[in-house]
Design a protein around this motif. Structure first.
Motif, PDB file in Angstrom:
ATOM      1  N   GLN A 804      -1.122 -33.376  -9.540  1.00  0.00           N
ATOM      2  CA  GLN A 804      -0.580 -31.986  -9.801  1.00  0.00           C
ATOM      3  C   GLN A 804       0.730 -31.770 -10.608  1.00  0.00           C
ATOM      4  O   GLN A 804       1.812 -32.458 -10.376  1.00  0.00           O
ATOM      5  N   PHE A 805       0.719 -31.140 -11.645  1.00  0.00           N
ATOM      6  CA  PHE A 805       1.702 -30.831 -12.754  1.00  0.00           C
ATOM      7  C   PHE A 805       2.438 -29.775 -12.451  1.00  0.00           C
ATOM      8  O   PHE A 805       1.805 -28.545 -12.530  1.00  0.00           O
ATOM      9  N   VAL A 806       3.522 -29.852 -12.350  1.00  0.00           N
ATOM     10  CA  VAL A 806       4.589 -28.505 -12.159  1.00  0.00           C
ATOM     11  C   VAL A 806       5.651 -28.603 -13.223  1.00  0.00           C
ATOM     12  O   VAL A 806       6.469 -29.419 -13.147  1.00  0.00           O
ATOM     13  N   ASN A 807       5.620 -27.295 -14.140  1.00  0.00           N
ATOM     14  CA  ASN A 807       6.803 -27.297 -14.500  1.00  0.00           C
ATOM     15  C   ASN A 807       8.033 -26.858 -13.983  1.00  0.00           C
ATOM     16  O   ASN A 807       8.178 -25.622 -13.653  1.00  0.00           O
ATOM     17  N   GLN A 808       9.175 -27.805 -13.782  1.00  0.00           N
ATOM     18  CA  GLN A 808      10.271 -27.544 -13.137  1.00  0.00           C
ATOM     19  C   GLN A 808      11.636 -27.011 -14.156  1.00  0.00           C
ATOM     20  O   GLN A 808      12.679 -26.707 -13.716  1.00  0.00           O
ATOM     21  N   SER A 809      11.091 -26.877 -15.198  1.00  0.00           N
ATOM     22  CA  SER A 809      12.236 -26.439 -16.351  1.00  0.00           C
ATOM     23  C   SER A 809      12.230 -25.020 -16.650  1.00  0.00           C
ATOM     24  O   SER A 809      11.361 -24.188 -16.044  1.00  0.00           O
ATOM     25  N   SER A 810      12.959 -24.546 -17.644  1.00  0.00           N
ATOM     26  CA  SER A 810      13.104 -23.276 -18.008  1.00  0.00           C
ATOM     27  C   SER A 810      12.506 -22.852 -19.149  1.00  0.00           C
ATOM     28  O   SER A 810      12.381 -21.772 -19.602  1.00  0.00           O
ATOM     29  N   GLU A 811      11.928 -24.074 -20.043  1.00  0.00           N
ATOM     30  CA  GLU A 811      11.065 -23.810 -20.957  1.00  0.00           C
ATOM     31  C   GLU A 811       9.625 -24.311 -20.749  1.00  0.00           C
ATOM     32  O   GLU A 811       9.467 -25.041 -19.951  1.00  0.00           O
ATOM     33  N   GLU A 812       8.815 -24.065 -21.635  1.00  0.00           N
ATOM     34  CA  GLU A 812       7.238 -24.222 -21.558  1.00  0.00           C
ATOM     35  C   GLU A 812       7.067 -25.863 -21.774  1.00  0.00           C
ATOM     36  O   GLU A 812       7.773 -26.217 -23.143  1.00  0.00           O
ATOM     37  N   ILE A 813       5.996 -26.550 -21.334  1.00  0.00           N
ATOM     38  CA  ILE A 813       5.731 -27.791 -21.667  1.00  0.00           C
ATOM     39  C   ILE A 813       4.446 -27.847 -22.270  1.00  0.00           C
ATOM     40  O   ILE A 813       3.544 -27.380 -21.598  1.00  0.00           O
ATOM     41  N   ALA A 814       4.236 -28.425 -23.514  1.00  0.00           N
ATOM     42  CA  ALA A 814       2.797 -28.496 -23.777  1.00  0.00           C
ATOM     43  C   ALA A 814       2.430 -29.937 -24.076  1.00  0.00           C
ATOM     44  O   ALA A 814       3.267 -30.754 -24.079  1.00  0.00           O
ATOM     45  N   ASN A 815       1.079 -30.163 -24.078  1.00  0.00           N
ATOM     46  CA  ASN A 815       0.436 -31.301 -24.579  1.00  0.00           C
ATOM     47  C   ASN A 815       0.767 -32.626 -23.567  1.00  0.00           C
ATOM     48  O   ASN A 815       1.316 -33.853 -24.053  1.00  0.00           O
TER      49      ASN A 815
END
Length: 997
Positions: A804-815
């Motif tokens: 399970q991948f969760v983006n905890q930052s304020s910017e988008e994460i790609a690739n």
């Protein structure tokens, strides 16, 4: 004659020519005949023979040029490479340079940053689009016939591409999507050498796609990109991140990527590239670090905006602990200071202090050259440096000794009072040096400052002009700039040296050849392209243009007749060979003609099948009923541990036992339904004009029905109803593994069912995720995992792990994808599907499959994204390396008797059965170990649980004896002693933790 015979004959021609060159005229006649062959199997070999025997006979290609372009897509991959390379040279000799009126590549590279956002460049970009290009072509073709453009025309006028030139570019463009790297490289070099500059950019993505291939392919492709980037920087700038170096890359791949990044550096991208270079300097690869420092120097010299930044960064590297980093930095700084030495004399002072620590000869020589060249800027330091070097002169390397002599002369000319005695001492030492180069240099230089007689005064007077004159700054350019002299992708280009058998790429002619020499009877190229875009599309809707279609088909039918003469003499498969040849050559010059001919054939086939389907429906139903009856018995036999559902078994056996007649009939019916849905509107008119075709189809179908009554040898080979399937067959629903076992009917139970092992679904599945990567280490990406206890689609021995991948930052994460992985011997991993983009706060899941080989050793792998790379370790739980199975109680006891002694492990726990219920105990066991419970009476104090290891398929027998109310005896029997011991320890700790609390 069979096409294979003609292909073999084409291969034999170069051998005959090498044995007897006097037979060239006869061989050329054979090659001419083979070049006119329409079979795609022969064309590639014929062109190969042409290139080996008579490449100067361009007249043989004229009449076959358009045919070769049209058949190029259908030729085998080896033939495609041969034909494209030949057509590249043909285009260079027959067509004018499409870029003759445009500015040079160097001028475009210099003005790219200035005019990128100007209106002029936007206008040019719009003109280079597909629609604008077709409009320009059509408008010119309407007003006048194609004319070859003179290279002396004004640059403002738009270029004109010959129609046959355009045909070559259009027919090779789809091959950029080929799976073969050689074909893609051949098309890329064709566009690089022949296409207009604005159209070359389409090859960039295809070349970058090849970088995901093997290391050898990467090396060749990166060499070509490095050469192209020196002249065509703009086409690769949008993909600059694709050339970032990976830690797993070999050194030569790293150096190639570094070269490309340096070539692509511009004012807009230099900040990104310098940040990347800063990371590379910390690498342990010394050659790579040295090349990185040189790349920084090149960027500083070519981009004036960052010269000061790069220079300060290189000065900062002078305090690095690694001597080689410092030495390379000194060499690069020396080159940069030649342009602005007056402004940075303090750097020279700092570098002079490094002479006491740096031992690399090249770095010491660079420092001495700087001090000697700019000694007037450091008048107090230079004489002292000469004093120190005079002490250690005997122990210095030869290159350092030569620079000491040069520096001594320069210091004597500017400051003779302080350095005269030092110079005499140094030249005396050099006079008796063991190296004759040092002795000769000392004898030569001494005449400038210490003349023997008055006649040598001329040298002394001119000494300052010779030694103290301004030196031009060195030109830092890519070493791949000289490779443009060779053909892209050739061995000579890769090695940067002329190899045996290489022929130079011919230059474009000032005036192109006459297009009529490529006209053949029945196929005229010009009238078709003389119309505008609207007229090119009208043949799809206008029935009056049937003459044009007939004309094209006449061209193919005439040449097909030549091939049919060979096929008539072949074996009994003449009809199939001719149909395959016809299908391979059925494509016309334009895509609209291909679509129209294909639609007509589909409509005719649909009408024929509809008329005959009613008479055959009874036969099909009878065959299907027989197949259904035959499928019932194998479906029952499938219960013998194959792990598949009954519906899957019946469907697989039904497909294998059906006769050839039913399969062909079902295929024709599916084709009929598809064609009816697509051609509903025009079916009536097509069927009306194709009565003869309907009759032929009906006759062929009737013949096929008669043949299907008796099974052929092939049908008998395919009749495999009595053979059970091997291994578990995965179904879309995964019913064989996930659904719990259900008792089967007594009528379907085989005799050996008592000793049968059946795979069942898990009794417990955890939905709690454990942290694998925290957001701090993952650059804002948090990764957690859980065991799904479901079979992996790649292999039944793999453990499925949900990430399970969760983006905890304020910017988008790609690739987000898997990087380098480190697996212990015997383990295998199926990577998780990459996640393209994660918005802030967004969550995504993916499945990772791992075959742990019945071991609890941890696996290490990298999770990469555009934010960075993070390394994680995953150690499996022993209970997750087991899957639940179901066996009978009799088989359980028999297997347990076999697994005594060292294969048996047991322990006792203080658990009261009056306080802890059986249901609670079972639940805790299911949570810890993925086993199945053998159904028994609740009064029985013995409780059995069964599992099976994922890889070795060894049984894990778990017994719980609660005969004593206060103690629970747990016993584990397993063929794998380590597995049994670990299961017992894990279960004991888990029960003690959860039940006693």
């Amino acid at each position: 004659m069979s096409p294979y015979v003609r292909k073999t004959a084409a291969h034999a021609i170069p051998k005959l020519f090498s044995v007897d060159p006097e037979q060239k005229d006869e061989l050329v006649t054979v090659i001419e005949k083979l070049l006119s062959d329409r079979t795609t199997l022969v064309v590639g070999s014929a062109v190969m023979a042409f290139e080996e025997v008579c490449p100067e006979r361009v007249d043989l290609i004229h009449k076959n040029y358009r045919k070769l372009c049209n058949l190029l897509v259908d030729v085998d991959e080896w033939g495609q490479v041969i034909i494209i390379n030949m057509l590249t040279r043909y285009a260079r000799t027959q067509f004018v340079d499409p870029n003759a009126d445009e500015a040079s590549d160097e001028d475009n590279a210099q003005e790219a940053n200035k005019k990128f956002y100007d209106d002029d460049s936007e206008t040019e970009t719009n003109d280079d689009s597909d629609g604008g290009e077709d409009a320009k072509k059509s408008s010119k073709q309407q007003t006048s016939k194609p004319k070859l453009k003179s290279p002396n025309s004004s640059p403002s006028s738009s270029y004109h591409v010959d129609l046959d030139h355009r045909l070559l570019l259009r027919q090779t463009k789809p091959l950029l999507q080929s799976r073969n790297a050689s074909v893609v490289m051949a098309v890329a070099q064709l566009y690089h050498h022949v296409a207009p500059r604005q159209e070359v950019q389409i090859v960039a993505k295809s070349l970058i796609r090849l970088l995901r291939s093997h290391k050898e392919v990467q090396s060749v492709v990166l060499t070509c990109i490095a050469s192209m980037s020196t002249k065509r920087k703009a086409i690769f700038e949008p993909h600059i991140k694709s050339f970032f170096v990976r830690t797993s890359d070999p050194t030569h791949i790293k150096l190639l990527k570094l070269e490309i990044l340096t070539n692509l550096a511009s004012a807009a991208s230099i900040s990104l590239i310098l940040r990347e270079f800063q990371t590379y300097i910390s690498s342990s690869d010394r050659s790579f670090v040295a090349s990185t420092i040189q790349a920084i120097g090149r960027c500083a010299a070519s981009i004036k905006e960052v010269t000061e930044t790069c220079l300060s960064g290189l000065v900062h590297l002078l305090s690095n602990r690694d001597e080689h980093v410092v030495a390379e930095s000194v060499i690069v700084i020396k080159n940069l200071l030649q342009t602005k030495a007056a402004q940075h004399y303090e750097i020279i002072s700092q570098m002079a202090k490094l002479l006491d620590f740096i031992k690399v000869p090249a770095a010491r020589s660079s420092i001495l050259w700087l001090i000697g060249e700019y000694n007037e800027k450091v008048p107090k330091i230079a004489p002292d440096v000469l004093r120190k070097l005079a002490k250690s002169f005997v122990d210095e390397e030869d290159s350092v000794k030569l620079q000491v002599l040069n520096m001594a002369v320069k210091l004597y000319l500017t400051n003779p009072q302080q350095t005269s005695l030092l110079c005499q001492y140094v030249f005396t030492l050099a006079r008796y040096d063991v190296n004759y180069d040092i002795r000769d240099r000392a004898r030569y230089l001494k005449q400038f400052i210490f003349p023997v007689n008055s006649k040598s005064g001329v040298l002394s007077e001119a000494a300052k002009k010779i030694f103290l004159s301004a030196k031009p700054a060195p030109t830092l350019e890519s070493k791949y700039h000289t490779r443009n002299n060779y053909q892209l992708g050739s061995l000579s280009h890769y090695l940067n040296m002329r190899c045996s058998g290489y022929n130079d790429l011919p230059s474009f002619p000032e005036q192109g050849s006459d297009p009529t020499v490529r006209n053949v009877e029945g196929f005229m190229h010009e009238p078709k392209f003389a119309n505008n875009n609207q007229q090119e599309r009208t043949p799809l809707k206008d029935n009056n243009n049937g003459k044009q279609i007939t004309k094209n088909s006449t061209f193919y039918s005439e040449s097909e007749g030549k091939s049919s003469e060979y096929s008539n003499n072949s074996s009994g498969s003449s009809s199939s060979s001719s149909s395959s040849e016809g299908s391979s050559s059925s494509g016309s010059d334009s895509e609209s003609d291909e679509n129209e001919n294909a639609n007509k054939q589909q409509k005719a086939a649909a009408a024929a099948v509809v008329s005959s389907s009613n008479t055959k429906q009874a036969q099909v139903n009878a065959l299907n009923n027989n197949a259904t009856k035959q499928n019932r018995i194998p479906a029952a036999n499938n219960a013998n541990g194959s792990g598949t559902s009954d519906s899957e078994s019946s469907s697989s056996y039904g497909s294998s036992s059906s006769s050839s007649a039913s399969s062909s009939e079902s295929a024709s019916e599916s084709e009929n339904s598809a064609s009816e849905s697509e051609t509903d509107s025009g079916q009536h008119s097509v069927a009306k004009n194709n009565n003869n075709k309907k009759a032929n189809h009906q006759a062929a179908a009737a013949t096929g029905a008669k043949k299907s009554e008796a099974k052929s040898n092939l049908d008998l080979l395919l009749d495999l109803d009595d053979i059970p399937p091997i291994g578990p067959v995965m179904t879309p629903s995964l019913g064989g593994f996930l659904t719990p076992g259900t008792p089967m009917a007594a009528t379907l139970m085989p005799q050996n069912a008592a000793n049968r092992l059946e795979l069942v679904g898990p009794s417990y599945i955890s939905y709690n995720h454990k942290e694998l990567l925290n957001k701090l280490s993952g650059h804002g990406l948090q990764v957690s995992y859980r065991y799904t206890r479901s079979p992996h689609l790649y292999s039944s021995s793999m453990v499925s792990i949900e990430l399970q991948f969760v983006n905890q930052s304020s910017e988008e994460i790609a690739n987000i994808q898997m990087g380098q992985k480190s697996l212990p011997p015997g383990m295998q991993m199926q990577e998780f599907a990459p996640v393209n983009l994660l918005q802030p706060g967004q969550c995504a899941t993916s499945i990772l499959g791992v075959d742990f080989n019945d071991s609890t050793h941890a696996i290490d792998f990298e999770i990469t994204s555009d934010k960075g790379t993070s390394r994680v370790a995953l150690k499996p739980l022993i209970g997750e390396l087991i899957r639940s199975v179901q066996i009978s109680e009799t088989m359980f006891k028999e297997e347990r008797l076999k697994l005594r002694g060292m294969n048996e492990h047991q322990t006792k726990l203080k658990l009261n059965n009056e306080i802890i219920k059986l249901a609670t105990l079972k639940q805790k066991i299911f949570e810890c170990v993925n086993v199945a419970y053998l159904a028994q009476s609740t009064e029985n104090p013995l409780h059995y649980f069964v599992g099976q290891t994922m890889t070795s398929k060894s049984l894990v027998l778990l017994s719980c004896d609660w005969s004593n109310n206060d103690e629970l005896l747990i016993q584990v029997n397993c063929e794998k002693m380590v597995i049994g011991s670990m299961v017992l320890n894990e279960l004991t700790n888990y029960l003690n933790t959860t039940l006693k609390n």
